[in-house]
Scaffold this active site. Sequence first.
Site, PDB file in Angstrom:
ATOM      1  N   GLU A 192       0.832  -1.214   0.000  1.00 27.35           N
ATOM      2  CA  GLU A 192       0.000   0.000   0.000  1.00 27.35           C
ATOM      3  C   GLU A 192       0.861   1.256   0.000  1.00 27.35           C
ATOM      4  O   GLU A 192       0.503   2.265  -0.612  1.00 27.35           O
ATOM      5  CB  GLU A 192      -0.959   0.000   1.192  1.00 27.35           C
ATOM      6  CG  GLU A 192      -1.884  -1.221   1.289  1.00 27.35           C
ATOM      7  CD  GLU A 192      -2.584  -1.578  -0.010  1.00 27.35           C
ATOM      8  OE1 GLU A 192      -2.800  -0.680  -0.847  1.00 27.35           O
ATOM      9  OE2 GLU A 192      -2.899  -2.770  -0.205  1.00 27.35           O
ATOM     10  N   GLU A 216      -1.055  -2.077  -9.707  1.00 27.89           N
ATOM     11  CA  GLU A 216      -1.049  -3.284  -8.876  1.00 27.89           C
ATOM     12  C   GLU A 216       0.167  -4.173  -9.121  1.00 27.89           C
ATOM     13  O   GLU A 216       0.719  -4.753  -8.179  1.00 27.89           O
ATOM     14  CB  GLU A 216      -2.360  -4.057  -9.058  1.00 27.89           C
ATOM     15  CG  GLU A 216      -3.614  -3.269  -8.644  1.00 27.89           C
ATOM     16  CD  GLU A 216      -3.549  -2.761  -7.199  1.00 27.89           C
ATOM     17  OE1 GLU A 216      -2.675  -3.192  -6.441  1.00 27.89           O
ATOM     18  OE2 GLU A 216      -4.395  -1.919  -6.839  1.00 27.89           O
TER      19      GLU A 216
END
Length: 886
Positions: free
Chosen positions: A314, A336
Amino acid sequence: MAEGQCIERFKSQPRLPGFAIPRRYDLFLRPDLSSCRFAGSAQIAVDVVDDTRFLILNAADLDIDGGSVWFRNPSSSKEVRPSEVVLVEDDEILVLRFDEFLPRGSGVLGIGFRGTLNDKMKGFYRSVYEHNGEKKNMAVTQFEPVDARRCFPCWDEPAFKATFKMTLEVPCDTIALSNMPVMEEKLDGLVKTLSFQESPIMSTYLVALVIGLFDYVEASTSDGIKVRVYCQVGKSSQGKFALDVAVKTLDLYKKYFAVPYSLPKLDMVAIPDFAAGAMENYGLVTYREIALLFDDRHSAASNRQRVAVVVAHELAHQWFGNLVTMEWWTHLWLNEGFATWVSYLAADSLFPEWKVWTQFLDETTMGLRLDALAESHPIEVDINHASEIDEIFDAISYKKGASVIRMLQSYLGAECFQRSLASYIKKFACSNAKTEDLWAVLEEESGEPVKMLMNSWTKQKGYPVVYAKVNNGNLQLEQTQFLSSGCEGNGQWIVPITLCCGSYASQKKFLLKTKSEKLDVPELFNPENQKISGSVWIKFNVDQTGFYRVKYDDELAAGLRHAIEANQLSPTDRFGVLDDSFALCMACKQTLSSLLSLMAAFSEEDEYTVLSQMITISYKVISTAADATPELLADIKQFLINLLWHSAEKLGWDPKSNEGHLDAMLRGELLTSLAELGHDITTKEAVRRFYAFLDDRNTSLLPPDIRKAAYVAVMQTVNSSNKLGYESLLRVYRETDLSQEKGRILSALASSPDPAVVLDALNFLLSSEVRNQDAVHGLAGISKEGRDVAWVWLKENWDHISKTWGSGFLITRFISSIVSPFNSDEKANEIEEFFASRTKPSIARTVKQSIERVRNNAKWVKSIESEQSLGDIVKELADKKLHPSF
Ligand code: BES
Ligand code: ZN
């Protein structure tokens, strides 16, 4: 033209028109935590850049009072009101029609709205927790990919970046967080109004709010950035590990990307109800509890690693995603895939003893597994409707994405790669980028044909298997597309080939640009007979950095088997040889006997990742063999038990003082698999330890690393007439408030060999005792015997499941977990028929992929059924004393 028709042209469009561009959102929100309603108003500064009488933006599930909408242009002091305000539900757009053309230039759009704090874990939603024995609501946002529009009307696409200035009116005893720090706080009786600093420019999907009661722990980075971990009151010590990782990781990324973290603070919050694992909201990262909190006494080594990797992932997004954002969802993998890859970089730097780059192969293999389906998709995937976005948060975007990055990094070299990334981040900071923008920077820095190379990996689905053959004193290479159906696809790639011969000192690398190529490796061959000399082995895809598989001819395969036995290959290469062999076997390109013989060469294996993969393979082999060759099942099981028991015995049940992280994880996985394989000694000991634990949750007999093994062992002994073990597990479930413990129990509950017990476990998942976010844990561990009952259960409960989970991506887990294990064409047909009338865009891909897997499994079963000498080989392997001491 009739006005109605004008509106029509904005419907069913994949993207919003660009005639007005938002620059700044001034938002006011007043959530009511008891009635679960909220009211709000938005003043959005926009630039009108084209002649238009329309403003089109996104909104969904909001009540918008048409009378509250106005538009003001600085040159005329008066507000204009739209003559029509239409919320188009299907397209989630708000159409504002004005009678006059709006003047070009800047203006401000004002809108008032109301909504509900929903229970769907998306948009602006409520999560429930207990405080001093009382149930309370917190208000939380989850906007990615397309749910900011459920909280306030906005241009809800990643390329419409703007600044956000948030004001909240909340109960005075709550903590309210947003992306930026609070600038001003005004108390007024029981409520307070908080104004937050204006954010830098960012995409709507990264805006976040959290309002509830929390404790926190706090630390600072070397730059003085305040980092906090918030969690439920009383649990703050569980936040310390993540806090430490976060502080170190921010410092690390600052160096790696050569750009500092761009906000004044970073908050990380554990949310009790959370659909994903975590969400990278700018400056306010939200997590599931299991992905953020670590309890020294009850969390396992695998939990520790998960927390570190999720936090690192994150935080990587704060650069890759938040500062530089994908231009459209087609480029989601830039977010991602990169965050996944970078998280390993950080974890490796913080915890070198975890050997995470070896563990990275788990990611690669899952990417390879999914991408071997005809129903896979390219990394860069067309997105034509918002409902298609959820499904691409999959192993292609994450795991194939991360793997092709690793492949490119290894081709270009770590230093050049880092330099290029830093320059990419600098160039596109505060703006948006497409895949080709990254290639352009890498190409410029490296002087290599990056775009040409990488287009073959990101614009077409699939990947190659490279056939390697010895032929007349040459090595012959040929690539074809690998499909797990065994069919040959017609894709072709530019493959960065690496190989080493006989030792890691002698390596070659080159790009395979054509379908086939001959390699001249004179030093390999015995000049007399043109055969490979002596015990020389050749390993392609050195260190498994390439996203492809290799099929060796018999001679080369035998050389590798000997090299494994003689412990001459690195763990990553051992993993690669094993995993390629397994994949080729499932695709019926290689016999099960040859796979089992290869597995026997791993009898001395002690590397965590390799053994962990061996366990995964064992499960699949067992469940397939159970249908293909039930008469050999006991012997196959015995062989696999022999293989795993050796390491399990060495590790023992109790942690050794100062033992490594990987040993702790390995012990748990080995014992779990032995319990599942029905190994009597393991089961008995595990059950004994479980009951000691049931009496005393602090007993040293059942440390967290082996609890899952004990739970699974207990479930192997449960049947409909003796459910004591099941009830005991539920007791532990009910008495713990640690979500990792609950997760461990749920993942074991459906592993009983008695279908009636499996059904009880599945029904329990739907009960009010299990949070919606957690039900998926229980689907992962369904026993082979429970397969049919689970399918019936899914069909019977489909309406409920679809209603409860259907609006997010969790529904896909119900389908893939329950459908994929089947292995007959009849079942595939039945499943197809069931979903024919129930498919919607958000599950279509998963349904097709799961059915394809069933058909592939069916082919594999048939191929094993027809395997000639399998019986003899299995008998021999099962009887073999793999270890003299055993
Ligand atoms: N951006 C995602 C969260 C997300 C996932 C939002 C799906 C919307 C739909 C986040 O960065 C993420 O990738 N989380 C992972 C954890 C990570 C360590 C792989 C997750 O949720 O599993
Ligand atoms: Zn992510």
